[in-house]
Design an enzyme around this catalytic site. Structure first.
Site, PDB file in Angstrom:
ATOM      1  N   GLY A   1     -32.080  55.720  57.560  1.00 37.85           N
ATOM      2  CA  GLY A   1     -32.126  55.378  58.959  1.00 37.85           C
ATOM      3  C   GLY A   1     -33.529  55.374  59.533  1.00 37.85           C
ATOM      4  N   TYR A   2     -34.500  56.046  58.849  1.00 35.96           N
ATOM      5  CA  TYR A   2     -35.856  56.094  59.388  1.00 35.96           C
ATOM      6  C   TYR A   2     -36.529  54.727  59.371  1.00 35.96           C
ATOM      7  CZ  TYR A   2     -35.569  61.168  59.322  1.00 35.96           C
ATOM      8  OH  TYR A   2     -35.206  62.449  59.545  1.00 35.96           O
ATOM      9  N   GLY A   3     -36.289  53.965  58.321  1.00 29.80           N
ATOM     10  CA  GLY A   3     -36.880  52.628  58.236  1.00 29.80           C
ATOM     11  C   GLY A   3     -36.405  51.746  59.376  1.00 29.80           C
ATOM     12  N   GLU A  24     -45.626  42.418  58.600  1.00 23.52           N
ATOM     13  CA  GLU A  24     -46.731  41.949  57.771  1.00 23.52           C
ATOM     14  C   GLU A  24     -46.138  41.417  56.472  1.00 23.52           C
ATOM     15  OE1 GLU A  24     -50.553  43.947  55.605  1.00 23.52           O
ATOM     16  OE2 GLU A  24     -49.996  44.704  57.579  1.00 23.52           O
ATOM     17  N   SER A  28     -41.684  43.384  50.561  1.00 18.47           N
ATOM     18  CA  SER A  28     -41.045  43.753  49.299  1.00 18.47           C
ATOM     19  C   SER A  28     -39.578  43.351  49.375  1.00 18.47           C
ATOM     20  CB  SER A  28     -41.155  45.262  49.080  1.00 18.47           C
ATOM     21  OG  SER A  28     -40.382  45.949  50.060  1.00 18.47           O
TER      22      SER A  28
END
Length: 137
Positions: A1-3, A24, A28
């Protein structure tokens, strides 16, 4: 959840600056998946808010540009999210969104916490040019 939270925080700052944001690049594989999920959820949320605001039974009229301005997501990323959701079709010379009630319902089950911009006390950094413009007014 942090992302997801960090992505939302970044776009919240873009909104406060009245700018359109984008990650940016290159992303990935996992970054692309995270952004696609964020873009899709944000676009569906914007469509839900727009529809309930209008109170229309017909489909609301929103352009890609409108969705970009509402969400602070770059137009190309909005289009990628709509394609990822498989809800955009080309019909009679223009693009049309075809959204089912099931899609909205499935989104309601997956809602995530969002950054509350009212609780964010932040002022964007002004460039020298912007400072000069303010002083000349």
């Amino acid at each position: 959840g942090y992302g997801h939270f960090m992505i939302d925080f970044s776009y919240t700052l873009s909104k406060l600056e009245n700018k359109i944001g984008t990650p940016e690049r290159p992303l990935s594989d996992l970054g692309l998946l995270s952004y696609r999920r964020y873009w899709s959820e944000t676009i569906i949320e914007a469509l839900l808010k727009h529809r309930s605001k209008d109170g229309e039974s017909e489909s609301p009229s929103l352009s890609i540009n409108d969705l970009s301005e509402i969400s602070a997501i770059m137009k190309e990323d909005v289009l990628a999210a709509l394609q990822n959701l498989n809800i955009i079709r080309y019909q009679q010379g223009s693009y049309v969104l075809s959204i089912t009630k099931d899609l909205f319902d499935s989104y309601q089950d997956k809602r995530r916490l969002r950054v509350d911009s009212k609780c964010l006390f932040w002022t964007p950094k002004l460039s020298t040019r912007q400072i000069n413009q303010l002083q000349n007014k």
